[in-house]
Write an enzyme that holds these catalytic residues in place. Structure first.
Site, PDB file in Angstrom:
ATOM      1  N   GLU A 161       0.820  -1.212  -0.106  1.00  0.00           N
ATOM      2  CA  GLU A 161      -0.016  -0.116  -0.106  1.00  0.00           C
ATOM      3  C   GLU A 161       0.925   1.083  -0.065  1.00  0.00           C
ATOM      4  O   GLU A 161       0.825   2.030   1.028  1.00  0.00           O
ATOM      5  CB  GLU A 161      -1.010  -0.101   1.197  1.00  0.00           C
ATOM      6  CG  GLU A 161      -2.160  -1.096   1.081  1.00  0.00           C
ATOM      7  CD  GLU A 161      -3.101  -1.022   2.017  1.00  0.00           C
ATOM      8  OE1 GLU A 161      -2.949  -0.285   2.900  1.00  0.00           O
ATOM      9  OE2 GLU A 161      -4.089  -1.845   1.952  1.00  0.00           O
ATOM     10  N   GLU A 356      -5.277  -8.692   0.201  1.00  0.00           N
ATOM     11  CA  GLU A 356      -5.865  -8.385   1.489  1.00  0.00           C
ATOM     12  C   GLU A 356      -7.277  -8.346   1.213  1.00  0.00           C
ATOM     13  O   GLU A 356      -7.772  -7.449   0.413  1.00  0.00           O
ATOM     14  CB  GLU A 356      -5.458  -7.067   2.217  1.00  0.00           C
ATOM     15  CG  GLU A 356      -4.138  -7.223   2.939  1.00  0.00           C
ATOM     16  CD  GLU A 356      -3.600  -5.869   3.674  1.00  0.00           C
ATOM     17  OE1 GLU A 356      -4.396  -5.317   4.301  1.00  0.00           O
ATOM     18  OE2 GLU A 356      -2.302  -5.800   3.700  1.00  0.00           O
TER      19      GLU A 356
END
Ligand code: BGC
Length: 446
Positions: A161, A356
């Site tokens: 991220e 995720e």
């Protein structure tokens, strides 16, 4: 039903689960420092103990094995592996070697994230991602860890991220290190981060030629509220990759993924930021544009859109009767796992892995000693229905739940729970939630 080679897994990250922050020569990370700032963490907690995975890693592996998943995604703490003189730290390295051996013994594939946000403090002190030398440091760290894990690990994710690193860490400043960047600094830091990624991919491929490599951004797709309206879907697609300088651009999809997969930043990037562009050379772009095996992506939520009477895109209000996540950004939008992969595949044309996906809940231990979390079960089932649909149209290779167990949820501290396993932070006891058993069933059925 997914393809036979589809992989179910669970994911965690070093600072969120390991604890033992002073063990075996680990050096301080930006999160150790950030947690000490008054008011930075909602409940005043930190990662000093959390799930104690540094000590209990064998128990972690038992849980994973019991769950029946074939892969475990975890991250390496840079500051365990490399000391503050930028030299390898054998004891810290050994922890990850032991963990990988334990996983392999239990037929679980280790999927290693090189960087999940816990930069050593000494590197931040010399400028972090703003310092051009970060590329050399990252390359060296990747070299050390891949040499140590050679023969044990084949699957790597370079950076988790990047949007959170930049937006949360340097714009909103809710995350470590919490240093505000102006536009020029932001673009320079993003560019350096992308170069770190490229340099790492090269090193991984050199040290482990049969490896697979990717990076794991996050995103929040624009979802057409009417699935049969092609014009609306097209506008949602454009919106998803759009960059507007006026908005939270450091959260963008295309600023990060276009250079990596397509070899350059989007045209709109050069237009919107012409006064603050970093120095971008052909060599930089070639370094960033290393071939990858998968599009990893962390998906939790999306935004529904409709068309107004003038045919313009408008954001809908959330009112769909789904259970609510107890963290402000987590609205339940199951179609995220249909449209997100669809858009990414259309633009970047690589197999997709959901690195995720998970749900944050107010879990408690009930009087019967169990943890009932029907909302999480509902969430996972609804999202998987959508993923299964899109997997009939494009190549989807895997799905990782965030997270194996409750852990240190960054600035939300220990109060926000994402796990399939409940952790009692006082006693260290771990209790499998209902969702653990349900996910196990899903894997068996698939
Ligand atoms: C991050 C995790 C985090 C999770 C839930 C992702 O943004 O990669 O570290 O715990 O989402 O917030």
């Amino acid at each position: 039903m997914f393809d036979k080679d589809f992989i179910f897994g669970v994911a965690t990250a070093s600072y969120q689960i390991e604890g033992s922050v002073d063990a075996d020569g680990r050096c301080e990370s930006i999160w150790d420092t950030f947690c000490k700032k008054e008011g930075a963490i909602i409940d005043g907690s930190d990662g000093t103990k959390t799930c104690e995975s540094y000590i209990k890693y064998k128990d972690d592996v038992k849980l994973i094995k019991n769950l029946g998943v074939k892969a475990y995604r975890f991250s390496i703490a840079w500051g365990r592996v490399i000391n503050s003189n930028n030299k390898p730290n054998k004891k810290g390295i050994n922890y990850y070697v032991k963990l990988c051996k334990e996983l392999i013994k239990n037929n679980i594939k280790p999927v290693v994230t090189i960087y999940h946000w816990d930069m050593p403090q000494w590197l931040d002190d010399i400028g972090g991602f703003l310092n051009d030398d970060i590329v050399k440091y990252f390359e060296y760290y990747t070299d050390v860890i891949t040499n140590a894990l050679k023969g044990l690990v084949k699957d790597f994710i370079t950076i988790n991220e990047p949007q959170c690193i930049m937006f949360m860490g340097h714009d909103a400043c809710y995350f470590a290190p919490g240093t505000k960047y102006n536009d020029k600094e932001m673009l320079q830091a993003i560019h350096n981060l992308l170069k770190c990624h490229g340099a790492a991919v090269k090193v991984i491929r050199k040290n482990i030629p049969d490896s697979t490599v990717g990076f794991a951004p996050c995103s929040r797709p624009a979802i057409p509220s009417n699935r049969n309206n092609e014009i609306l879907e097209e506008k949602c697609y454009q919106e998803y990759f759009d960059i507007k300088r006026s908005s939270e651009y450091s959260n963008s999809v295309s600023i990060y993924s276009d250079p990596i997969f397509l070899g350059d930043y989007p045209k709109t990037y050069y237009e919107q930021f012409k006064d603050v562009l970093p120095n971008i050379t052909k060599e930089d772009l070639d370094l960033i544009n290393q071939p990858l095996d998968y599009i990893y992506q962390n998906f939790y939520s999306g935004n529904y859109y409709s068309l107004d009477e003038n045919g313009n895109l408008t954001k809908d209000k959330f009112d769909f009767g789904y259970p609510e996540g107890n963290i402000d950004w987590l609205q339940v939008v199951p179609e995220t796992l249909y449209y997100g992969p669809k858009y990414l595949y259309r633009r970047y044309k690589k197999p997709i892995i959901i690195s995720e996906n998970g749900f944050c809940n107010n879990d408690v231990v009930s009087l019967d000693g169990k943890v009932h979390d029907p909302q999480r079960i509902d969430y996972i089932r609804r999202y998987l229905i959508e993923l299964e649909k899109i997997s009939k149209e494009i190549d989807v290779k895997g799905y990782f739940v965030w997270s194996l167990f409750d852990n240190f949820e960054w600035n939300s501290g220990l109060r926000k729970r994402f796990g399939l396993v409940f952790v009692d932070y006082k006693t260290g006891k771990r209790i499998k939630k209902d969702s653990f058993y349900e996910f196990k069933k899903i894997i068996k059925e698939s």
